[in-house]
Design an enzyme around this catalytic site. Structure first.
Site, PDB file in Angstrom:
ATOM      1  N   LEU A   1      24.512 -45.904  26.652  1.00  0.00           N
ATOM      2  CA  LEU A   1      23.610 -45.157  26.147  1.00  0.00           C
ATOM      3  C   LEU A   1      22.315 -44.731  26.128  1.00  0.00           C
ATOM      4  CD1 LEU A   1      23.807 -46.405  22.221  1.00  0.00           C
ATOM      5  CD2 LEU A   1      24.781 -44.517  23.269  1.00  0.00           C
TER       6      LEU A   1
ATOM      7  N   GLY B   1      16.284 -48.469  30.738  1.00  0.00           N
ATOM      8  CA  GLY B   1      14.756 -48.160  30.835  1.00  0.00           C
ATOM      9  C   GLY B   1      14.040 -49.245  31.542  1.00  0.00           C
ATOM     10  N   GLY B   2      12.970 -49.675  31.236  1.00  0.00           N
ATOM     11  CA  GLY B   2      12.422 -49.901  32.063  1.00  0.00           C
ATOM     12  C   GLY B   2      12.468 -51.824  31.673  1.00  0.00           C
ATOM     13  N   MET B   3      12.909 -51.984  30.051  1.00  0.00           N
ATOM     14  CA  MET B   3      13.186 -53.443  29.349  1.00  0.00           C
ATOM     15  C   MET B   3      14.055 -54.226  29.757  1.00  0.00           C
ATOM     16  SD  MET B   3      12.290 -54.313  25.500  1.00  0.00           S
ATOM     17  CE  MET B   3      12.201 -56.210  24.902  1.00  0.00           C
ATOM     18  N   GLY B   4      15.711 -52.592  30.021  1.00  0.00           N
ATOM     19  CA  GLY B   4      16.525 -52.908  30.031  1.00  0.00           C
ATOM     20  C   GLY B   4      17.303 -52.345  29.446  1.00  0.00           C
TER      21      GLY B   4
ATOM     22  N   VAL C   1      20.965 -50.150  27.419  1.00  0.00           N
ATOM     23  CA  VAL C   1      21.854 -49.692  25.550  1.00  0.00           C
ATOM     24  C   VAL C   1      22.987 -49.089  25.860  1.00  0.00           C
ATOM     25  CG1 VAL C   1      21.573 -49.241  23.659  1.00  0.00           C
ATOM     26  CG2 VAL C   1      19.078 -49.139  25.087  1.00  0.00           C
TER      27      VAL C   1
ATOM     28  N   LYS D   1      21.709 -53.464  22.764  1.00  0.00           N
ATOM     29  CA  LYS D   1      20.162 -53.634  23.681  1.00  0.00           C
ATOM     30  C   LYS D   1      19.809 -54.773  24.446  1.00  0.00           C
ATOM     31  CE  LYS D   1      16.414 -53.321  22.391  1.00  0.00           C
ATOM     32  NZ  LYS D   1      14.376 -52.565  22.419  1.00  0.00           N
TER      33      LYS D   1
ATOM     34  N   ASP E   1       4.900 -46.672  19.954  1.00  0.00           N
ATOM     35  CA  ASP E   1       5.494 -45.713  20.873  1.00  0.00           C
ATOM     36  C   ASP E   1       6.330 -45.003  20.662  1.00  0.00           C
ATOM     37  OD1 ASP E   1       6.366 -44.993  23.716  1.00  0.00           O
ATOM     38  OD2 ASP E   1       8.166 -46.882  24.421  1.00  0.00           O
TER      39      ASP E   1
END
Length: 534
Positions: A21, A24-27, A29, A43, A138
Site C-alpha cells: 500500500l 515512508g520514513g517509518m516503514g 504498509v 504497517k 499530522d
C-alpha cells in the site's frame, strides 16, 4: 496498490500479505488478510527504528493513541506485534479508497460542494479526536481517505494524548511540511489548535491542488517553507467563497485565535445523510467501486500454504526459525478499552480489553463483553510468552477439510484474571473470568457447539458474561475459525447487550490445549488458553 516485491515476506504476524500500500520514513504498509478473510492495512517499522533505545515506547504510544480514537471517521486497531518482535508492526482496518493527495494529483481539485462537505466531515472527525483526548499532529492529504460513504482520517502515527506531557524534544519538527501549524514549524509542543490549522491547509489543497504556502508548481527547500508558514499569509485563491472566512481564521498564526473543532463544526453545520456521496465526483465513486472489486478478488483467491517469510514476521501463532536478533524493549500493554457495541469489525489484541460500564439516566446499563478468544504464543510457567517454535504440522488438517477434526470434540475450559484493577467507570471491575467451550462433530456451516463466559462485577456481583452458539467457519491445519451466530447473557436475568457475530480463531498447538489468535472479538482478563476438561 502494488504487487509484493521480490524479497517481501509472505506473511507477518500470522497475516497473509496480498500487496503493498505504500512506504515512508517509518516503514512499509501492506495489504493483508486475516484467516477469516478480513482486509487489513499492516504497517511495519524499519529495523533501524526498532533498534533505537526508546522506539518501543514510542511505538506502544502510537498503538494506544490509535486505539483510543473510535468514530465513524477513523479506522480501528486490529492487532500489533508482541514485545521484542522484529519487525514491529501494527494492523488496522483497511479502507479501499484513494487518499485525497492521490486523487488531487491524478484528477485535480475537488468541486466546491465536495470541498464544503469535506470541511464538515473532517471537522466532525476532529471533534471525535478531541473527545478521545488526542491530538493527531499530522493531518495532511495523504492521511485523508475519500471513501464513498464518508472521508476517513487515518494514521495517528505521531499523535499524542492532549493531556500527555510528551517527550517531544524542543526544536524537533513533527508533521508534514506544507500542512504544519506555525507552532509545529518552530519545534514547540503543539496542541489541538495545530490540528485545526492543518485541517484548513488540507481544505485549501482539496480546493486548489496546492498547500496554502506554495504557489502552483512551486517547490521550496524546507527552511524556506517553514519560514513562510511562520511569517507569511496563506494563499487562498480558489477556496470556495463560503469557506473563506473560516479557513482564514483556522490558519491564524496565533493558536489562541483559531476556532476549535467544535466551533468550526457548529459554523459549518452537520452533514446531512448521504450528502457526501452526492457531493463527490462520480469518477471518485467509480474509483472506489473498482478498488472494492479488486479487493474482493484478492480476498476470495484461494490461500495456498505460505512459504517461510524472507524476513522475520513475528507471529503470535508461529515464527519461522531465524538467528537471534537484538530484542527491542518490551511494549507496554495498551489500556484503552474497546466498546463491545461495535461487533462488526475486527478488534485489537484482547489482553488490552475489558467490559465497559456506561451510565444512563435512572440507572447504569452494562455492556457485556462476550468471551473474547485470540490465539497467542504459548505461555510459560510464569505466564509470559514462551519462546516461539514452528507450529507442529504432523497432525495438521488439510486446508480443504470441511469438518471439525475429532481431537477438537469435547469440553474446554480456562480461567483468566478478569479486570480487578479497572476503574469501574470506563471499564467494569471484575473478578475471575471463566470460559467454557463445548464442541461436537459437524461440518463447515453447521452449529458445532457453544461458548459461555462467567465473570462477576466486583461492586454488584452481577454476571457480565455472554453465551454464544458457535458455527464452524473454516478448518485449516490445526487452526479453526468459529462464528457466534447467537448471543445472550449467561445470566438470563441480567440486563446486558451481548455483541452479535463475534469471530473466534483457535489453534491446537498441542493435544488437549487450545490457544487463541489475535483476531476476532477480544476482551481483557479472559484466559490465555483453554484445556480439555472432558
Amino acid at each position: 496498490m502494488e504487487s509484493l516485491r521480490h524479497g517481501d515476506p509472505s506473511e507477518i504476524g500470522g497475516y497473509r500479505l496480498l500487496g503493498r500500500l505504500g512506504e515512508g520514513g517509518m516503514g512499509e504498509v501492506f495489504l493483508a488478510r486475516t484467516p477469516s478473510g478480513r482486509p487489513l492495512a499492516l504497517k511495519t517499522v524499519h529495523r533501524d527504528l526498532s533498534l533505537e533505545p526508546d522506539f518501543a515506547e514510542r511505538f506502544a504510544r502510537e498503538i494506544r493513541t490509535n486505539d483510543r480514537v473510535r468514530s465513524a471517521w477513523t479506522v480501528s486497531v486490529v492487532d500489533f506485534s508482541p514485545p521484542g518482535a522484529l519487525p514491529q508492526w501494527l494492523a488496522t482496518e483497511y479502507i479501499a479508497a484513494p487518499s485525497l493527495g492521490d486523487w488531487v494529483r491524478r484528477d485535480g481539485p475537488l468541486p466546491a460542494p465536495a470541498v464544503r462537505c469535506l470541511a464538515r466531515e473532517l471537522s466532525a472527525a476532529l471533534v471525535a479526536v478531541r473527545a478521545a483526548g488526542v491530538v493527531h499532529r499530522d493531518i495532511k492529504p495523504a492521511n485523508v481517505l475519500l471513501a464513498p460513504e464518508r472521508p476517513f482520517l487515518i494514521d495517528f502515527g505521531i499523535a499524542r494524548a492532549a493531556r500527555d506531557p510528551r517527550r517531544t524534544r524542543t526544536g524537533t519538527v513533527i508533521g508534514t511540511p506544507g500542512y504544519l501549524a506555525p507552532e509545529q514549524a518552530t519545534g514547540t509542543v503543539a496542541g489541538a489548535p495545530a490540528d485545526v490549522f492543518s485541517l484548513a491547509a488540507v481544505l485549501v489543497y482539496a480546493a486548489t491542488g496546492r498547500s496554502p504556502f506554495l504557489a502552483h508548481g512551486e517547490e521550496l527547500e524546507l527552511p524556506a517553507l517553514l519560514y513562510r508558514i511562520v511569517h507569511d499569509e496563506p494563499l487562498l485563491d480558489g477556496v470556495p467563497e463560503p469557506l473563506l472566512p473560516l479557513v482564514r481564521e483556522c490558519l491564524a498564526k496565533d493558536p489562541d485565535r483559531r476556532p476549535t473543532a467544535e466551533e468550526a463544526l457548529a459554523r459549518l453545520g452537520a452533514a446531512e445523510e448521504g450528502e457526501w456521496a452526492g457531493a463527490v465526483p462520480p469518477e471518485l465513486v467509480a474509483d472506489a467501486a473498482r478498488r472494492e472489486a479488486e479487493l474482493r478478488g484478492l480476498l476470495a483467491a484461494p490461500q495456498v500454504p505460505a512459504h517461510p517469510p524472507t524476513q522475520t514476521g513475528a507471529s503470535p501463532v508461529q515464527r519461522p526459525p531465524a538467528p537471534p536478533a537484538p530484542a527491542a524493549p518490551p511494549l507496554p500493554t495498551p489500556v484503552t478499552p474497546l466498546s463491545p457495541a461495535v461487533p462488526s469489525g475486527p478488534r485489537s489484541r484482547w489482553a488490552a480489553r475489558g467490559p465497559l460500564l456506561t451510565g444512563a439516566v435512572g440507572g447504569a446499563v452494562v455492556l457485556a463483553v462476550a468471551v473474547t478468544l485470540a490465539i497467542r504464543l504459548p505461555l510459560g510457567g510464569d505466564g509470559r510468552a514462551a519462546p516461539s517454535t514452528p507450529t507442529p504440522t504432523s497432525s495438521a488438517q488439510s486446508p480443504s477439510a470441511a469438518a471439525l477434526p475429532d481431537p477438537w470434540v469435547g469440553t474446554w475450559t480456562g480461567v483468566g484474571p478478569g479486570t480487578p484493577d479497572a476503574d469501574g467507570i470506563s471499564r467494569a471491575r471484575t473478578g475471575e473470568f471463566a470460559v467454557t467451550v463445548t464442541l461436537h462433530a459437524g461440518a463447515v456451516g453447521e452449529l458445532v457447539g457453544r461458548q459461555a463466559s462467567d465473570l462477576k462485577e466486583v461492586a454488584t456481583g452481577r454476571n457480565l458474561g455472554c453465551t454464544e452458539a458457535l458455527e464452524l467457519q473454516q478448518v485449516s491445519r490445526n487452526r479453526v475459525v468459529f462464528k457466534a451466530v447467537t448471543a445472550h447473557p449467561t445470566d438470563r436475568e441480567a440486563v446486558l447487550d451481548c455483541p452479535q457475530g463475534n469471530l473466534y480463531v483457535l489453534i491446537m498447538e498441542e493435544p488437549d490445549r487450545l490457544t487463541l489468535e489475535s483476531e476476532g472479538a477480544q476482551s481483557a482478563g479472559a484466559p490465555a488458553a483453554l484445556t480439555r476438561s472432558r
